[in-house]
Design an enzyme around this catalytic site. Structure first.
Site, PDB file in Angstrom:
ATOM      1  N   ARG A   1       0.841  -1.196   0.000  1.00 47.96           N
ATOM      2  CA  ARG A   1       0.000   0.000   0.000  1.00 47.96           C
ATOM      3  C   ARG A   1       0.876   1.245   0.000  1.00 47.96           C
ATOM      4  NH1 ARG A   1      -5.211  -0.530   4.008  1.00 47.96           N
ATOM      5  NH2 ARG A   1      -6.144  -2.393   3.065  1.00 47.96           N
TER       6      ARG A   1
ATOM      7  N   ASP B   1       1.586   5.378   0.002  1.00 50.06           N
ATOM      8  CA  ASP B   1       0.984   6.563   0.595  1.00 50.06           C
ATOM      9  C   ASP B   1       0.603   7.578  -0.471  1.00 50.06           C
ATOM     10  OD1 ASP B   1       1.342   5.549   3.158  1.00 50.06           O
ATOM     11  OD2 ASP B   1       3.279   6.536   3.438  1.00 50.06           O
TER      12      ASP B   1
ATOM     13  N   TYR C   1      12.070  -0.308  -3.896  1.00 48.02           N
ATOM     14  CA  TYR C   1      11.717   1.087  -4.128  1.00 48.02           C
ATOM     15  C   TYR C   1      12.928   1.854  -4.636  1.00 48.02           C
ATOM     16  CZ  TYR C   1       7.235   0.831  -1.579  1.00 48.02           C
ATOM     17  OH  TYR C   1       5.959   0.527  -1.182  1.00 48.02           O
TER      18      TYR C   1
ATOM     19  N   ARG D   1      10.898   6.555   3.405  1.00 48.94           N
ATOM     20  CA  ARG D   1      11.074   8.015   3.422  1.00 48.94           C
ATOM     21  C   ARG D   1      11.828   8.475   4.658  1.00 48.94           C
ATOM     22  NH1 ARG D   1       5.070   9.556   2.870  1.00 48.94           N
ATOM     23  NH2 ARG D   1       5.859  11.674   3.191  1.00 48.94           N
TER      24      ARG D   1
END
Length: 285
Positions: free
Chosen positions: A61, A63, A124, A212
Site C-alpha cells: 500500500r 501513501d 523502491y 522516506r
C-alpha cells in the site's frame, strides 16, 4: 488463514503502474478521496458490467503522492465473468482508466498466489537532486530537490549499518498490533549520468514511512548535518526519533515486487502472516 480461492472464483493477478501525485494513496478511504484502488475497482466493475465491486489485494500500500512502476495486485472474480471478459479485459481497462494509472497485465494467478503475502521482497527507488539550480521541470513530480551538496560516499557508508534484520521502530510510524521488524536487503545510492542521486531500497516488507524516513536520515548525513554513525545509532535506540525527517513522497517509486517459484507461493504466504521477533526476543502475543 488459507489462500484457497472460493469455489466458482478465479484469482487474477494484475501488474500495474501509476503516477501518485493526484491520488490519496493506494487504499480506498471512507472520506471518498481519489485512490488507485478505487479507480481500478470502479473500472473493473464498469467494463465487466458487474453489479458487484470485487476488492483488490495489493503487494504494497503506497501513501499519498507515492508512485509505482511495478505494483502487483490480485482480485478474485467469478469464473464465468472471467471467462467472458479475459480476452478483452486489458484493452477495456485501458479505455476506462484515467491516464495516471495503467494495468499492463491481467492473468490467472498460479495456485497459492497472494499479491501481498506471497511477496518475498519489494524494491523502491527514491530520487533526489542536489543541483544548485533545482529540479528539471519535466521531472519535478518524481525528483526531490535537496538544497545542499550531498556526499554520496558518506551516505552509502551510513546506509551499510542499516542492512539486515532489525527492529526499525525508529524509522516507522507505529501501527497498533503490527511489528516493525524487517529485513533490509539493500540500501545504496548511485549518482546517475544526469546528476540525479537514486537510492535503491529493497526489503522483504516495509512498515509505514520506513523508506522516506531512511532517506531523510541519510540526506542529513550527506549534507553534513549529521555524522556517518548517526543513522545506525538511531536504529539501535529503537524508538521514533523526531530528528529523523520524513522526506516528501513524490521522490519515491515502487519499482518491483519479487515472488518465489510457483510451488513456494502458498508456503511463503503462510510464513509472511507469522508475527516476527528478533532472535532471542520472545513475542508478546
Amino acid at each position: 488463514m488459507s489462500d484457497d480461492v472460493q469455489p466458482g472464483f478465479v484469482r487474477v493477478r494484475l501488474d500495474l503502474s501509476y503516477d501518485g501525485r493526484d491520488f490519496s494513496g493506494w487504499a480506498k478511504q471512507a472520506r471518498g478521496q481519489r485512490t488507485v484502488q478505487g479507480e481500478i475497482e470502479d473500472a473493473l466493475k464498469t467494463v465487466t458490467r458487474s453489479p458487484e465491486t470485487y476488492e483488490l489485494t495489493v503487494a504494497g500500500r503506497t501513501d499519498a503522492g507515492v508512485h509505482a512502476r511495478g505494483q502487483v495486485a490480485h482480485v478474485d472474480l467469478p469464473e464465468g465473468l472471467w471467462q467472458e471478459h479475459r480476452e478483452k479485459l486489458l484493452r477495456r481497462l485501458a479505455g476506462r482508466l484515467p491516464h495516471d494509472v495503467r494495468v499492463w497485465s491481467v492473468a490467472e494467478a498460479p495456485a497459492g498466489f497472494n499479491a501481498r503475502f506471497s511477496a518475498i521482497w519489494r524494491r523502491y527507488a527514491y530520487r533526489v537532486t542536489d543541483h544548485p539550480g533545482g529540479v528539471d521541470p519535466l521531472l519535478r513530480g518524481h525528483v526531490l530537490w535537496h538544497d545542499w551538496t550531498l556526499d554520496m560516499d558518506a551516505m552509502n557508508e551510513a546506509a551499510a549499518a542499516l542492512i539486515g534484520e532489525h527492529d526499525f521502530a525508529a524509522y516507522c510510524k507505529k501501527r497498533e498490533g503490527a511489528t516493525t521488524i524487517r529485513t533490509l536487503q539493500e540500501l545504496r545510492w548511485e549518482r546517475r549520468p544526469d546528476g540525479i542521486m537514486e537510492a535503491t531500497v529493497k526489503a522483504d516488507a516495509f512498515c509505514h514511512n520506513m523508506v522516506r524516513s531512511l532517506v531523510g536520515a541519510l540526506l542529513f548525513v550527506g549534507d553534513g548535518h549529521r555524522p556517518v554513525e548517526w543513522p545506525g545509532k538511531v536504529l539501535a535506540a529503537g524508538v521514533r526519533d523526531s530528528a529523523v525527517h520524513v522526506v516528501r513522497p513524490h521522490g519515491l517509486t515502487l519499482e518491483e515486487v519479487g515472488y518465489p517459484a510457483d510451488d513456494q507461493l502458498a508456503a511463503r504466504s503462510r510464513e509472511a502472516r507469522n508475527k516476527r521477533t528478533l532472535p532471542g526476543v520472545a513475542g508478546c502475543c
